[in-house]
Design a protein around this motif. Structure first.
Motif, PDB file in Angstrom:
ATOM      1  N   LEU A   1     -28.227  22.475 -18.142  1.00 21.03           N
ATOM      2  CA  LEU A   1     -28.073  22.108 -19.575  1.00 21.03           C
ATOM      3  C   LEU A   1     -28.177  23.239 -20.520  1.00 21.03           C
ATOM      4  CD1 LEU A   1     -27.173  19.731 -21.550  1.00 21.03           C
ATOM      5  CD2 LEU A   1     -29.498  19.096 -21.644  1.00 21.03           C
ATOM      6  N   ALA A   2     -29.326  23.915 -20.229  1.00 21.49           N
ATOM      7  CA  ALA A   2     -29.865  25.040 -21.153  1.00 21.49           C
ATOM      8  C   ALA A   2     -28.603  26.223 -21.051  1.00 21.49           C
ATOM      9  CB  ALA A   2     -31.031  25.428 -20.718  1.00 21.49           C
ATOM     10  N   MET A   3     -28.203  26.218 -19.727  1.00 22.41           N
ATOM     11  CA  MET A   3     -27.012  27.370 -19.613  1.00 22.41           C
ATOM     12  C   MET A   3     -25.982  26.779 -20.069  1.00 22.41           C
ATOM     13  SD  MET A   3     -28.386  29.890 -17.342  1.00 22.41           S
ATOM     14  CE  MET A   3     -27.053  30.411 -16.299  1.00 22.41           C
ATOM     15  N   LEU A   4     -25.496  25.700 -19.978  1.00 25.78           N
ATOM     16  CA  LEU A   4     -24.284  25.082 -20.737  1.00 25.78           C
ATOM     17  C   LEU A   4     -24.518  25.260 -22.255  1.00 25.78           C
ATOM     18  CD1 LEU A   4     -23.478  22.632 -18.291  1.00 25.78           C
ATOM     19  CD2 LEU A   4     -21.542  23.122 -20.208  1.00 25.78           C
ATOM     20  N   CYS A   5     -25.578  24.827 -22.593  1.00 31.71           N
ATOM     21  CA  CYS A   5     -25.697  25.259 -24.082  1.00 31.71           C
ATOM     22  C   CYS A   5     -25.526  26.808 -24.592  1.00 31.71           C
ATOM     23  CB  CYS A   5     -26.945  24.559 -24.617  1.00 31.71           C
ATOM     24  SG  CYS A   5     -26.996  22.945 -24.530  1.00 31.71           S
ATOM     25  N   ALA A   6     -26.328  27.430 -23.883  1.00 34.85           N
ATOM     26  CA  ALA A   6     -26.182  28.947 -24.191  1.00 34.85           C
ATOM     27  C   ALA A   6     -24.968  29.542 -24.016  1.00 34.85           C
ATOM     28  CB  ALA A   6     -27.266  29.643 -23.168  1.00 34.85           C
ATOM     29  N   PHE A   7     -24.012  29.134 -22.940  1.00 36.19           N
ATOM     30  CA  PHE A   7     -22.638  29.620 -22.797  1.00 36.19           C
ATOM     31  C   PHE A   7     -21.854  28.940 -24.069  1.00 36.19           C
ATOM     32  CE2 PHE A   7     -18.355  28.847 -21.341  1.00 36.19           C
ATOM     33  CZ  PHE A   7     -17.902  30.334 -20.899  1.00 36.19           C
TER      34      PHE A   7
END
Length: 177
Positions: A35-41
């Motif tokens: 989820l954190a990686m998706l938000c950062a992307f």
């Protein structure tokens, strides 16, 4: 005491010496990391769109003022010599702010870029490419080394304030109990 004996007991099921399977401990951590990686992307894509809109569109209003600057500090002095402090703050502050998302998001998206020098080198490289594109392709825009310096400084600020901690939290190595 033999190496690893206390760790294996602490991570085992109660009453047995069998270690707790990693799959029982990891699903939430993997989901949070994803989820954190998706938000950062998503934020990085939004930032790229804003960056392109701000830097790669023609600027007829400033066409007469544009000039290529290869001397560090020359544009900064020109900004500070302007009669309106607001204009200097807008130019310098805007370029600093453009770099901040790099310092925050790059180490989250690419953990191998974690580290102050790597973030700064990557930011400087990307911003140099943006400035080259501006100078070569966009009417009313020019290459300015001071913009690269300010953007890279903004990335440093973002990295030190939030990027380093956020990256460590998202990409923390799982601790063995």
């Amino acid at each position: 005491m033999a190496r690893g004996t206390s760790r294996s007991r602490a991570a085992s099921h109660p009453g047995t010496s069998k270690p707790t399977p990693r799959s029982e401990r990891r699903p939430l951590r993997v989901l949070a990391r994803l989820l954190a990686m998706l938000c950062a992307f998503a934020f990085m894509v939004a930032f790229a769109v804003v960056l392109a809109k701000l830097t790669l569109q023609p600027s007829p209003a400033s066409e007469a003022l544009t000039h290529t600057n290869l001397h560090p500090g020359r544009s900064l002095r020109a900004y500070l010599d302007q009669p309106e402090l607001r204009d200097a703050v807008r130019q310098i502050g805007g370029n600093l702010l453009l770099g901040v998302p790099f310092g925050i998001l790059v180490p989250v998206l690419a953990p191998r870029t974690r580290g102050i020098l790597r973030v700064l080198l990557l930011t400087a490289t990307v911003m140099l490419l943006v400035e080259f594109a501006q100078g070569a392709l966009v009417r009313g825009r020019a290459f300015d080394i001071d913009d690269v310096i300010l953007n890279t400084t903004g990335a440093l600020i973002g990295y030190l304030l939030l990027g380093r901690r956020l990256s460590r939290a998202v990409h923390a190595k799982e601790r063995r109990s």
